[in-house]
Design a protein around this motif. Structure first.
Motif, PDB file in Angstrom:
ATOM      1  N   TYR A   1      42.562  35.775 132.359  1.00  0.00           N
ATOM      2  CA  TYR A   1      42.466  36.818 131.972  1.00  0.00           C
ATOM      3  C   TYR A   1      42.835  37.649 130.741  1.00  0.00           C
ATOM      4  O   TYR A   1      42.204  38.533 129.923  1.00  0.00           O
ATOM      5  CB  TYR A   1      43.328  37.822 133.011  1.00  0.00           C
ATOM      6  CG  TYR A   1      42.747  37.894 134.569  1.00  0.00           C
ATOM      7  CD1 TYR A   1      41.641  38.327 134.950  1.00  0.00           C
ATOM      8  CD2 TYR A   1      43.704  37.456 135.612  1.00  0.00           C
ATOM      9  CE1 TYR A   1      41.056  38.093 136.213  1.00  0.00           C
ATOM     10  CE2 TYR A   1      43.184  37.542 136.836  1.00  0.00           C
ATOM     11  CZ  TYR A   1      41.669  37.937 137.297  1.00  0.00           C
ATOM     12  OH  TYR A   1      41.369  37.916 138.568  1.00  0.00           O
ATOM     13  N   LEU A   2      44.140  37.052 130.218  1.00  0.00           N
ATOM     14  CA  LEU A   2      44.616  37.483 128.684  1.00  0.00           C
ATOM     15  C   LEU A   2      43.498  36.914 127.550  1.00  0.00           C
ATOM     16  O   LEU A   2      43.557  37.822 126.705  1.00  0.00           O
ATOM     17  CB  LEU A   2      45.866  37.015 128.600  1.00  0.00           C
ATOM     18  CG  LEU A   2      47.123  37.260 129.497  1.00  0.00           C
ATOM     19  CD1 LEU A   2      48.000  36.633 129.382  1.00  0.00           C
ATOM     20  CD2 LEU A   2      47.353  38.720 129.243  1.00  0.00           C
ATOM     21  N   ARG A   3      42.793  36.181 127.931  1.00  0.00           N
ATOM     22  CA  ARG A   3      41.844  35.570 126.998  1.00  0.00           C
ATOM     23  C   ARG A   3      40.624  36.303 126.877  1.00  0.00           C
ATOM     24  O   ARG A   3      39.776  35.996 125.894  1.00  0.00           O
ATOM     25  CB  ARG A   3      41.630  33.967 126.780  1.00  0.00           C
ATOM     26  CG  ARG A   3      42.816  33.101 126.822  1.00  0.00           C
ATOM     27  CD  ARG A   3      42.913  31.696 127.143  1.00  0.00           C
ATOM     28  NE  ARG A   3      41.735  31.328 125.933  1.00  0.00           N
ATOM     29  CZ  ARG A   3      41.138  30.139 126.206  1.00  0.00           C
ATOM     30  NH1 ARG A   3      41.620  29.225 127.248  1.00  0.00           N
ATOM     31  NH2 ARG A   3      40.143  29.658 125.551  1.00  0.00           N
ATOM     32  N   LEU A   4      40.024  36.696 128.093  1.00  0.00           N
ATOM     33  CA  LEU A   4      38.789  37.463 128.218  1.00  0.00           C
ATOM     34  C   LEU A   4      38.454  38.308 126.962  1.00  0.00           C
ATOM     35  O   LEU A   4      37.205  38.173 126.578  1.00  0.00           O
ATOM     36  CB  LEU A   4      38.564  38.290 129.462  1.00  0.00           C
ATOM     37  CG  LEU A   4      38.037  37.385 130.650  1.00  0.00           C
ATOM     38  CD1 LEU A   4      38.359  38.192 131.856  1.00  0.00           C
ATOM     39  CD2 LEU A   4      37.087  36.770 130.226  1.00  0.00           C
ATOM     40  N   PRO A   5      39.109  39.160 126.670  1.00  0.00           N
ATOM     41  CA  PRO A   5      38.772  40.210 125.495  1.00  0.00           C
ATOM     42  C   PRO A   5      38.653  39.367 124.067  1.00  0.00           C
ATOM     43  O   PRO A   5      37.677  39.960 123.153  1.00  0.00           O
ATOM     44  CB  PRO A   5      39.870  41.219 125.450  1.00  0.00           C
ATOM     45  CG  PRO A   5      40.573  40.956 126.594  1.00  0.00           C
ATOM     46  CD  PRO A   5      40.704  39.723 127.108  1.00  0.00           C
ATOM     47  N   HIS A   6      39.052  38.254 123.848  1.00  0.00           N
ATOM     48  CA  HIS A   6      39.047  37.550 122.646  1.00  0.00           C
ATOM     49  C   HIS A   6      37.692  36.840 122.746  1.00  0.00           C
ATOM     50  O   HIS A   6      37.153  36.804 121.828  1.00  0.00           O
ATOM     51  CB  HIS A   6      40.098  36.664 122.375  1.00  0.00           C
ATOM     52  CG  HIS A   6      41.554  37.316 122.425  1.00  0.00           C
ATOM     53  ND1 HIS A   6      42.017  38.114 121.525  1.00  0.00           N
ATOM     54  CD2 HIS A   6      42.409  37.332 123.322  1.00  0.00           C
ATOM     55  CE1 HIS A   6      43.089  38.560 121.624  1.00  0.00           C
ATOM     56  NE2 HIS A   6      43.456  38.024 122.800  1.00  0.00           N
ATOM     57  N   HIS A   7      37.294  36.186 124.006  1.00  0.00           N
ATOM     58  CA  HIS A   7      36.026  35.529 123.865  1.00  0.00           C
ATOM     59  C   HIS A   7      34.767  36.175 124.430  1.00  0.00           C
ATOM     60  O   HIS A   7      33.673  36.026 123.799  1.00  0.00           O
ATOM     61  CB  HIS A   7      36.105  34.387 124.859  1.00  0.00           C
ATOM     62  CG  HIS A   7      37.321  33.315 124.438  1.00  0.00           C
ATOM     63  ND1 HIS A   7      36.854  32.302 123.518  1.00  0.00           N
ATOM     64  CD2 HIS A   7      38.570  32.995 124.825  1.00  0.00           C
ATOM     65  CE1 HIS A   7      38.207  31.779 123.247  1.00  0.00           C
ATOM     66  NE2 HIS A   7      38.921  32.175 124.037  1.00  0.00           N
ATOM     67  N   PHE A   8      35.034  37.355 124.976  1.00  0.00           N
ATOM     68  CA  PHE A   8      33.991  38.132 125.499  1.00  0.00           C
ATOM     69  C   PHE A   8      34.082  39.539 125.188  1.00  0.00           C
ATOM     70  O   PHE A   8      34.427  40.313 126.172  1.00  0.00           O
ATOM     71  CB  PHE A   8      33.638  37.957 127.278  1.00  0.00           C
ATOM     72  CG  PHE A   8      33.184  36.281 127.307  1.00  0.00           C
ATOM     73  CD1 PHE A   8      31.824  36.052 127.277  1.00  0.00           C
ATOM     74  CD2 PHE A   8      34.298  35.585 127.722  1.00  0.00           C
ATOM     75  CE1 PHE A   8      31.703  34.742 127.347  1.00  0.00           C
ATOM     76  CE2 PHE A   8      33.922  34.257 128.002  1.00  0.00           C
ATOM     77  CZ  PHE A   8      32.476  33.858 127.949  1.00  0.00           C
ATOM     78  N   PRO A   9      34.239  39.928 124.245  1.00  0.00           N
ATOM     79  CA  PRO A   9      34.689  41.269 123.483  1.00  0.00           C
ATOM     80  C   PRO A   9      33.746  42.219 124.093  1.00  0.00           C
ATOM     81  O   PRO A   9      33.772  43.701 124.233  1.00  0.00           O
ATOM     82  CB  PRO A   9      34.524  41.263 122.090  1.00  0.00           C
ATOM     83  CG  PRO A   9      33.802  40.030 121.883  1.00  0.00           C
ATOM     84  CD  PRO A   9      33.877  39.132 122.920  1.00  0.00           C
ATOM     85  N   GLY A  10      32.363  41.735 124.451  1.00  0.00           N
ATOM     86  CA  GLY A  10      31.276  42.762 124.989  1.00  0.00           C
ATOM     87  C   GLY A  10      31.454  43.291 126.450  1.00  0.00           C
ATOM     88  O   GLY A  10      30.718  44.077 127.109  1.00  0.00           O
ATOM     89  N   LEU A  11      32.301  42.572 127.329  1.00  0.00           N
ATOM     90  CA  LEU A  11      32.530  42.777 128.425  1.00  0.00           C
ATOM     91  C   LEU A  11      33.000  44.323 128.649  1.00  0.00           C
ATOM     92  O   LEU A  11      33.966  44.628 128.121  1.00  0.00           O
ATOM     93  CB  LEU A  11      33.471  41.749 129.129  1.00  0.00           C
ATOM     94  CG  LEU A  11      33.798  41.881 130.731  1.00  0.00           C
ATOM     95  CD1 LEU A  11      32.364  41.232 131.283  1.00  0.00           C
ATOM     96  CD2 LEU A  11      35.061  40.896 131.052  1.00  0.00           C
ATOM     97  N   PRO A  12      32.373  45.034 129.789  1.00  0.00           N
ATOM     98  CA  PRO A  12      32.770  46.348 129.895  1.00  0.00           C
ATOM     99  C   PRO A  12      33.990  46.632 130.524  1.00  0.00           C
ATOM    100  O   PRO A  12      34.537  47.880 130.580  1.00  0.00           O
ATOM    101  CB  PRO A  12      31.507  47.162 130.601  1.00  0.00           C
ATOM    102  CG  PRO A  12      30.912  45.952 131.175  1.00  0.00           C
ATOM    103  CD  PRO A  12      31.201  44.665 130.463  1.00  0.00           C
ATOM    104  N   LEU A  13      34.580  45.591 130.990  1.00  0.00           N
ATOM    105  CA  LEU A  13      35.870  45.736 131.877  1.00  0.00           C
ATOM    106  C   LEU A  13      37.074  45.090 131.005  1.00  0.00           C
ATOM    107  O   LEU A  13      36.748  43.808 130.621  1.00  0.00           O
ATOM    108  CB  LEU A  13      35.939  45.225 133.109  1.00  0.00           C
ATOM    109  CG  LEU A  13      34.894  46.054 134.208  1.00  0.00           C
ATOM    110  CD1 LEU A  13      34.991  45.151 135.645  1.00  0.00           C
ATOM    111  CD2 LEU A  13      35.495  47.353 134.350  1.00  0.00           C
ATOM    112  N   ARG A  14      38.159  45.559 130.939  1.00  0.00           N
ATOM    113  CA  ARG A  14      39.343  44.924 130.432  1.00  0.00           C
ATOM    114  C   ARG A  14      40.310  44.811 131.259  1.00  0.00           C
ATOM    115  O   ARG A  14      40.942  45.518 131.936  1.00  0.00           O
ATOM    116  CB  ARG A  14      39.812  45.733 129.114  1.00  0.00           C
ATOM    117  CG  ARG A  14      41.226  45.346 128.399  1.00  0.00           C
ATOM    118  CD  ARG A  14      41.494  46.078 127.195  1.00  0.00           C
ATOM    119  NE  ARG A  14      41.406  47.473 127.567  1.00  0.00           N
ATOM    120  CZ  ARG A  14      42.593  48.136 128.018  1.00  0.00           C
ATOM    121  NH1 ARG A  14      43.690  47.410 128.430  1.00  0.00           N
ATOM    122  NH2 ARG A  14      42.509  49.352 128.416  1.00  0.00           N
ATOM    123  N   PRO A  15      40.898  43.376 131.839  1.00  0.00           N
ATOM    124  CA  PRO A  15      41.775  43.210 132.684  1.00  0.00           C
ATOM    125  C   PRO A  15      43.234  43.590 132.422  1.00  0.00           C
ATOM    126  O   PRO A  15      43.665  43.458 131.037  1.00  0.00           O
ATOM    127  CB  PRO A  15      41.715  41.676 132.923  1.00  0.00           C
ATOM    128  CG  PRO A  15      41.196  41.095 131.819  1.00  0.00           C
ATOM    129  CD  PRO A  15      40.146  42.001 131.119  1.00  0.00           C
TER     130      PRO A  15
END
Length: 384
Positions: free
Chosen positions: A23-37
């Motif tokens: 969850y913590l790494r998601l914004p770094h690898h998939f910045p285009g994801l419309p949800l931020r955990p």
């Protein structure tokens, strides 16, 4: 700007940590994801473990009772990384509470457990993902594309292996994993479930199977205190191992292909020896998890003495480009769980399933149940 989604983790052993880090790494690898955990809550019944997790990773709330998470309006999605025997109770409760669900395989102990969670998810209209992470390896994605395109001709047979030594030491503690009522079918649920998912992901549905199982270490010592992972227990009161150490299974696919699936948790000298070899009328593909970024490929019309080349996966294979800019840069196990988290949150954002679903979990459970019945009857069992 990405919309915040409150997430919680139930069960904070090793897998709970892996989910949290994903969850913590998601914004770094998939910045285009419309949800931020956002890490809202963590639950673990072991005293102090949830508080430690909150302090280390930044969860807003730490509790011992997972029911508090089900009732928490801040939480929109939940990871279930608790022991197998709790999957059904926690999974159904979270779904009925309107929480999207990322649940570890095998989703309970039985087919009925997996179906109950699937029905709760469908009834609640939430999204769900299941932890069959090995299909997320870019090389596995490349193999699937090659097979589906006819790149190795018509598939004739496959061998899938999942061999490990995590339970090989005779002093390994008699934890819930070795009990039928809490750990289910032993190595079948733990490792063979991954093999079934890989088989279906690569080759399609399994029509029938014949299996043999064994327990090679029939007795272990009970732990004196709470354990995590595969701790040892020396001097504790002995107790029986109630579920399987080993399974060997013959497969017949709906396509007509044949297969062999072998899994062991007591294979001395083998550490995470997971992989497959798929043979076709014009070639073959080979993958070993320990060399995760490589795919052995044999293609052509020589048939006899046809060479095998090594494909180093890179951008364009699966989700590789989210982690590395060029081919042959290594990825690791935790990266596969980041991909899994991405598919899960993308499913939540778009309302469409991505990655392995509870339907896959039910099919896997059906195959595991058939293996158990086959080993008992010493006969072929149809999955139709």
């Amino acid at each position: 700007m990405a919309q915040a989604l409150g997430v919680a983790v139930v069960g904070f052993g090793w897998m709970g940590r892996v989910h949290t880090q994903a969850y913590l790494r998601l914004p770094h690898h998939f910045p285009g994801l419309p949800l931020r955990p956002e890490l809202i809550a963590v639950a673990d019944e072991v005293p102090g473990r949830a508080e430690e997790a909150a302090g280390q990773y930044g969860f807003a709330t730490a509790v011992r009772d997972w029911r508090q998470i089900a009732a928490d309006p801040r939480v929109g999605a939940v990871s279930v990384a608790a022991p197998n025997f709790l999957h059904r109770e926690i999974g159904t409760a979270m779904a009925r509470a309107g929480k999207h669900l990322w649940i570890e395989k095998p989703v309970g102990l039985t087919v009925e457990d997996a179906r109950a969670v699937a029905e709760a998810v469908a009834g609640a209209g939430v999204q769900a993902a299941v932890g069959f992470n090995y299909r997320n390896a870019p090389a596995v994605a490349a193999a699937r594309e090659l097979i589906a395109s006819g790149g190795i001709g018509t598939v004739t047979h496959v061998r899938i292996r999942l061999l490990s030594d995590y339970a090989a030491h005779p002093e390994s503690a008699l934890t819930w994993r070795y009990e039928r009522t809490r750990g289910g079918s032993g190595v079948l649920g733990d490792l063979a479930s991954h093999g079934v998912d890989l088989a279906r992901f690569l080759l399609g549905e399994i029509a029938s199977l014949a299996a043999d199982t064994a327990v090679f270490i029939p007795e272990r010592a009970r732990p004196a205190a709470a354990t995590a992972g595969h701790a040892r227990a020396r001097g504790g009161a002995p107790g029986p191992v109630e579920n399987e150490d080993y399974v060997n299974c013959l497969l017949r696919f709906a396509s007509g292909a044949r297969g062999v699936l072998e899994a062991s948790r007591v294979a001395v000298g083998e550490q995470n020896a997971y992989g497959f070899e798929v043979h076709g009328t014009e070639g073959a593909v080979f993958w070993d998890f320990r060399r995760m970024g490589e795919l052995g490929v044999s293609r052509g019309t020589l048939y006899q003495d046809q060479p095998v080349s090594t494909l180093h996966v890179g951008p364009g294979h699966g989700e590789y480009a989210a982690f590395q800019p060029g081919a042959a840069n290594a990825m690791g196990y935790d990266d596969l769980k980041v991909i899994e988290a991405y598919h899960f949150l993308r499913s939540v954002a778009e309302g469409t399933p991505y990655g392995p679903t509870l339907d896959d979990a039910v099919h896997s459970a059906l195959a595991l149940d058939a293996m158990t019945r086959s080993a008992h009857r010493r006969a072929w069992v149809d999955l139709g």
